[in-house]
Scaffold this motif. Structure first.
Motif, PDB file in Angstrom:
ATOM      1  N   ALA A 126      63.730 -23.842  -6.662  1.00 31.95           N
ATOM      2  CA  ALA A 126      62.191 -22.983  -6.879  1.00 31.95           C
ATOM      3  C   ALA A 126      62.481 -21.739  -6.044  1.00 31.95           C
ATOM      4  O   ALA A 126      62.971 -21.769  -4.888  1.00 31.95           O
ATOM      5  CB  ALA A 126      61.188 -23.815  -6.430  1.00 31.95           C
ATOM      6  N   GLN A 127      62.111 -20.626  -6.604  1.00 34.85           N
ATOM      7  CA  GLN A 127      62.192 -19.358  -5.873  1.00 34.85           C
ATOM      8  C   GLN A 127      60.902 -19.488  -5.067  1.00 34.85           C
ATOM      9  O   GLN A 127      59.683 -19.445  -5.103  1.00 34.85           O
ATOM     10  CB  GLN A 127      61.843 -18.180  -6.845  1.00 34.85           C
ATOM     11  CG  GLN A 127      62.093 -16.663  -6.063  1.00 34.85           C
ATOM     12  CD  GLN A 127      62.365 -15.585  -7.181  1.00 34.85           C
ATOM     13  OE1 GLN A 127      62.298 -15.843  -8.442  1.00 34.85           O
ATOM     14  NE2 GLN A 127      62.750 -14.637  -6.552  1.00 34.85           N
ATOM     15  N   VAL A 128      61.128 -19.139  -3.739  1.00 36.74           N
ATOM     16  CA  VAL A 128      59.940 -19.210  -2.657  1.00 36.74           C
ATOM     17  C   VAL A 128      59.465 -17.800  -2.160  1.00 36.74           C
ATOM     18  O   VAL A 128      58.442 -17.576  -2.079  1.00 36.74           O
ATOM     19  CB  VAL A 128      60.834 -19.960  -1.475  1.00 36.74           C
ATOM     20  CG1 VAL A 128      59.748 -20.052  -0.362  1.00 36.74           C
ATOM     21  CG2 VAL A 128      61.155 -21.454  -1.713  1.00 36.74           C
ATOM     22  N   GLY A 129      60.586 -16.658  -2.206  1.00 37.27           N
ATOM     23  CA  GLY A 129      59.999 -15.522  -1.634  1.00 37.27           C
ATOM     24  C   GLY A 129      61.187 -14.612  -1.818  1.00 37.27           C
ATOM     25  O   GLY A 129      62.203 -14.648  -2.547  1.00 37.27           O
ATOM     26  N   LEU A 130      60.935 -13.205  -1.086  1.00 36.27           N
ATOM     27  CA  LEU A 130      61.950 -12.329  -1.187  1.00 36.27           C
ATOM     28  C   LEU A 130      61.980 -11.740   0.337  1.00 36.27           C
ATOM     29  O   LEU A 130      61.075 -11.475   0.807  1.00 36.27           O
ATOM     30  CB  LEU A 130      61.426 -11.169  -2.202  1.00 36.27           C
ATOM     31  CG  LEU A 130      62.234  -9.785  -2.583  1.00 36.27           C
ATOM     32  CD1 LEU A 130      63.118 -10.547  -3.681  1.00 36.27           C
ATOM     33  CD2 LEU A 130      61.182  -8.982  -3.232  1.00 36.27           C
ATOM     34  N   ALA A 131      63.227 -11.766   0.758  1.00 37.72           N
ATOM     35  CA  ALA A 131      63.600 -11.012   1.811  1.00 37.72           C
ATOM     36  C   ALA A 131      63.400  -9.887   2.002  1.00 37.72           C
ATOM     37  O   ALA A 131      63.220  -8.905   0.995  1.00 37.72           O
ATOM     38  CB  ALA A 131      64.891 -11.622   2.335  1.00 37.72           C
ATOM     39  N   LEU A 132      63.316  -9.043   3.155  1.00 37.35           N
ATOM     40  CA  LEU A 132      63.268  -7.758   3.614  1.00 37.35           C
ATOM     41  C   LEU A 132      64.541  -7.230   2.909  1.00 37.35           C
ATOM     42  O   LEU A 132      64.054  -5.849   2.647  1.00 37.35           O
ATOM     43  CB  LEU A 132      62.973  -7.486   4.941  1.00 37.35           C
ATOM     44  CG  LEU A 132      61.579  -7.891   5.420  1.00 37.35           C
ATOM     45  CD1 LEU A 132      61.561  -7.693   7.114  1.00 37.35           C
ATOM     46  CD2 LEU A 132      60.517  -7.286   4.857  1.00 37.35           C
ATOM     47  N   THR A 133      65.415  -7.725   2.764  1.00 33.98           N
ATOM     48  CA  THR A 133      66.757  -7.064   2.257  1.00 33.98           C
ATOM     49  C   THR A 133      66.746  -7.169   0.738  1.00 33.98           C
ATOM     50  O   THR A 133      67.670  -6.881   0.013  1.00 33.98           O
ATOM     51  CB  THR A 133      67.900  -8.001   2.757  1.00 33.98           C
ATOM     52  OG1 THR A 133      67.648  -9.149   2.607  1.00 33.98           O
ATOM     53  CG2 THR A 133      68.028  -7.779   4.154  1.00 33.98           C
ATOM     54  N   ASN A 134      65.682  -7.585  -0.040  1.00 35.25           N
ATOM     55  CA  ASN A 134      65.456  -7.804  -1.459  1.00 35.25           C
ATOM     56  C   ASN A 134      66.292  -8.926  -1.962  1.00 35.25           C
ATOM     57  O   ASN A 134      66.489  -8.931  -2.998  1.00 35.25           O
ATOM     58  CB  ASN A 134      65.964  -6.364  -2.290  1.00 35.25           C
ATOM     59  CG  ASN A 134      64.946  -5.267  -1.657  1.00 35.25           C
ATOM     60  OD1 ASN A 134      63.949  -5.193  -1.518  1.00 35.25           O
ATOM     61  ND2 ASN A 134      65.309  -4.089  -1.919  1.00 35.25           N
ATOM     62  N   ILE A 135      66.625  -9.702  -1.261  1.00 32.56           N
ATOM     63  CA  ILE A 135      67.339 -10.689  -1.715  1.00 32.56           C
ATOM     64  C   ILE A 135      66.292 -12.285  -1.848  1.00 32.56           C
ATOM     65  O   ILE A 135      65.600 -12.451  -0.994  1.00 32.56           O
ATOM     66  CB  ILE A 135      68.319 -11.494  -0.840  1.00 32.56           C
ATOM     67  CG1 ILE A 135      69.608 -10.138  -0.669  1.00 32.56           C
ATOM     68  CG2 ILE A 135      69.116 -12.757  -1.117  1.00 32.56           C
ATOM     69  CD1 ILE A 135      70.642 -10.164   0.273  1.00 32.56           C
ATOM     70  N   SER A 136      66.326 -12.716  -2.935  1.00 30.73           N
ATOM     71  CA  SER A 136      65.485 -14.055  -3.088  1.00 30.73           C
ATOM     72  C   SER A 136      66.056 -15.164  -2.285  1.00 30.73           C
ATOM     73  O   SER A 136      66.998 -15.445  -2.005  1.00 30.73           O
ATOM     74  CB  SER A 136      65.528 -14.166  -4.646  1.00 30.73           C
ATOM     75  OG  SER A 136      65.275 -13.362  -5.749  1.00 30.73           O
TER      76      SER A 136
END
Length: 189
Positions: A126-136
């Motif tokens: 499941a997609q949880v979020g997006l890191a500050l580096t734009n990586i899922s």
């Protein structure tokens, strides 16, 4: 989640920031994932079999899982590597996806977040979020105990499939020699 009409969803989405990111940030390298041989050093995996834990993919790890009935290599010590996009039809593969540099991801981030009334149970990948580096950021990978295949991660715990999926429409990995990739056709049941 409250029951909303289609119009309410449209209004809700207008109150979100829409962020479109590339597959990987510029000048960002990943890996290693699956090692080529038993003597090579690969990435890591979250092993959930006997002696569960986070392991480096190296000779000691492959020996340990072999005692549990998994054989991830051939008689010459070459690791069986398969690309999830090709849909491995057999088990005992180290899974390493090919890069899709044309892929983009869209994230909708609420401008005014609202705390959920109850926790949401995360499903596999499941997609949880997006890191500050734009990586899922994704939830747990599929279990080797369920699939028979081992999803390899890099040494930072990331994996190369931008969608977090185990199959997809991107082309299979091509940077390994064809003789090392298992030919497989997705099975429809």
């Amino acid at each position: 989640m409250p029951s909303l009409t289609l119009n309410a969803w449209a209004i809700s989405f207008t109150q979100c920031a829409r962020i479109v990111v590339k597959y990987l940030p510029d000048n960002f390298t990943t890996g290693p994932y699956c090692p080529d041989t038993l003597s090579d050093l690969g990435g890591i995996c979250d092993w959930d079999g006997e002696n569960a834990g986070l392991y480096q993919l190296n000779g000691d790890f492959w020996k340990m899982v072999e005692t549990q009935g998994y054989t991830f290599c051939d008689a010459d010590g070459n690791i069986n590597i398969a690309d999830p996009a090709a849909g491995p039809t057999s088990s005992n593969n180290c899974l390493e996806a090919g890069e899709d540099t044309k892929a983009e991801q869209t994230a909708l981030i609420p401008l005014v977040p609202v705390k959920a009334a109850a926790p949401t149970q995360l499903t596999t990948v499941a997609q949880v979020g997006l890191a500050l580096t734009n990586i899922s950021i994704f939830a747990d990978a599929p279990s080797v105990l369920t699939t028979g295949n081992l999803p390899a991660l890099d040494n930072c715990g990331g994996h190369i499939d931008p969608g977090g999926c185990t199959t997809g429409t991107r082309p299979p990995r091509t940077s390994r020699p064809a003789s090392r990739r298992k030919a497989s056709t997705p099975t429809v049941t």
